[in-house]
Motif scaffolding. Structure first.
Motif, PDB file in Angstrom:
ATOM      1  N   TYR A   4       0.802  -1.219   0.000  1.00 40.97           N
ATOM      2  CA  TYR A   4       0.000   0.000   0.000  1.00 40.97           C
ATOM      3  C   TYR A   4       0.837   1.271   0.000  1.00 40.97           C
ATOM      4  O   TYR A   4       0.344   2.326   0.348  1.00 40.97           O
ATOM      5  CB  TYR A   4      -0.924   0.011   1.215  1.00 40.97           C
ATOM      6  N   ILE A   8      -0.170   2.329   5.166  1.00 52.16           N
ATOM      7  CA  ILE A   8      -0.221   1.617   6.440  1.00 52.16           C
ATOM      8  C   ILE A   8       0.685   2.282   7.472  1.00 52.16           C
ATOM      9  O   ILE A   8       0.303   2.438   8.631  1.00 52.16           O
ATOM     10  CB  ILE A   8       0.163   0.131   6.257  1.00 52.16           C
ATOM     11  N   ILE A 115      -7.667   0.932   8.576  1.00 53.99           N
ATOM     12  CA  ILE A 115      -6.694  -0.164   8.521  1.00 53.99           C
ATOM     13  C   ILE A 115      -7.407  -1.491   8.277  1.00 53.99           C
ATOM     14  O   ILE A 115      -6.936  -2.315   7.482  1.00 53.99           O
ATOM     15  CB  ILE A 115      -5.850  -0.215   9.816  1.00 53.99           C
ATOM     16  N   ASN A 116      -8.549  -1.697   8.925  1.00 52.93           N
ATOM     17  CA  ASN A 116      -9.321  -2.922   8.697  1.00 52.93           C
ATOM     18  C   ASN A 116      -9.733  -3.059   7.244  1.00 52.93           C
ATOM     19  O   ASN A 116      -9.687  -4.158   6.671  1.00 52.93           O
ATOM     20  CB  ASN A 116     -10.554  -2.971   9.596  1.00 52.93           C
ATOM     21  N   LYS A 118      -8.173  -1.854   4.659  1.00 51.50           N
ATOM     22  CA  LYS A 118      -6.965  -2.197   3.896  1.00 51.50           C
ATOM     23  C   LYS A 118      -6.665  -3.683   4.006  1.00 51.50           C
ATOM     24  O   LYS A 118      -6.373  -4.343   3.002  1.00 51.50           O
ATOM     25  CB  LYS A 118      -5.756  -1.392   4.391  1.00 51.50           C
ATOM     26  N   PHE A 119      -6.730  -4.231   5.208  1.00 51.59           N
ATOM     27  CA  PHE A 119      -6.454  -5.652   5.400  1.00 51.59           C
ATOM     28  C   PHE A 119      -7.552  -6.534   4.804  1.00 51.59           C
ATOM     29  O   PHE A 119      -7.279  -7.615   4.302  1.00 51.59           O
ATOM     30  CB  PHE A 119      -6.222  -5.968   6.869  1.00 51.59           C
ATOM     31  N   ASN A 120      -8.799  -6.078   4.857  1.00 48.11           N
ATOM     32  CA  ASN A 120      -9.890  -6.835   4.239  1.00 48.11           C
ATOM     33  C   ASN A 120      -9.725  -6.915   2.725  1.00 48.11           C
ATOM     34  O   ASN A 120      -9.991  -7.960   2.123  1.00 48.11           O
ATOM     35  CB  ASN A 120     -11.249  -6.239   4.597  1.00 48.11           C
ATOM     36  N   LEU A 122      -6.867  -6.806   1.171  1.00 49.29           N
ATOM     37  CA  LEU A 122      -5.755  -7.728   0.958  1.00 49.29           C
ATOM     38  C   LEU A 122      -6.221  -9.175   1.120  1.00 49.29           C
ATOM     39  O   LEU A 122      -5.854 -10.046   0.325  1.00 49.29           O
ATOM     40  CB  LEU A 122      -4.617  -7.428   1.940  1.00 49.29           C
ATOM     41  N   GLN A 123      -7.046  -9.441   2.100  1.00 49.20           N
ATOM     42  CA  GLN A 123      -7.588 -10.777   2.319  1.00 49.20           C
ATOM     43  C   GLN A 123      -8.457 -11.190   1.132  1.00 49.20           C
ATOM     44  O   GLN A 123      -8.419 -12.347   0.700  1.00 49.20           O
ATOM     45  CB  GLN A 123      -8.406 -10.814   3.606  1.00 49.20           C
TER      46      GLN A 123
END
Length: 130
Positions: A4, A8, A115-116, A118-120, A122-123
């Motif tokens: 990103y 991050i 942030i969640n 961004k990670f979601n 990515l998941q």
């Protein structure tokens, strides 16, 4: 590999700021009855100046390339020495502390939500969009 860019790490710095501000608010609230206690605050401008003066980090593919590096910053914590709210010299205004706590909580929750997401995403990429 940085997926990103600096997003991050900037969100992480925002969380560090919010955490430090929360600690200062808690410390001020805990010392509401301490004579001659001066309220402390975290300066966002100091954090912003430190982040802006931070050198750029670059990936070197050749030893002749300029070696960039990053430095660690600390949020600017300072005492509000000129404020006195009571005769015993205490400088804590509980109404201000509660308002700051509410604003800081909203800021923190917004950063965590970002942030969640961004990670979601990515998941979602890792799972192949399923």
């Amino acid at each position: 590999m940085n997926m990103y860019g600096s997003t991050i790490s900037m969100l992480e710095k925002g969380l560090d700021y919010s955490s430090t501000k929360g600690k200062m608010i808690a410390q001020n609230s805990a010392n509401i009855d301490t004579p001659n206690y001066r309220a402390k605050t975290v300066s966002f401008n100091e954090v912003l100046k430190n982040a802006q003066s931070e050198p750029i980090h670059a990936y070197r593919t050749n030893e002749r390339h300029i070696n960039f590096s990053t430095k660690v910053y600390q949020p600017g914590v300072s005492k509000l020495s000129s404020l006195k709210y009571r005769q015993d010299g205490n400088g804590v205004d509980m109404d201000k502390e509660q308002a700051d706590l509410a604003a800081n909580q909203i800021y923190y929750n917004a950063l965590v939500d970002r942030i969640n997401s961004k990670f979601n995403s990515l998941q979602n990429v890792i799972k192949g969009g399923r």
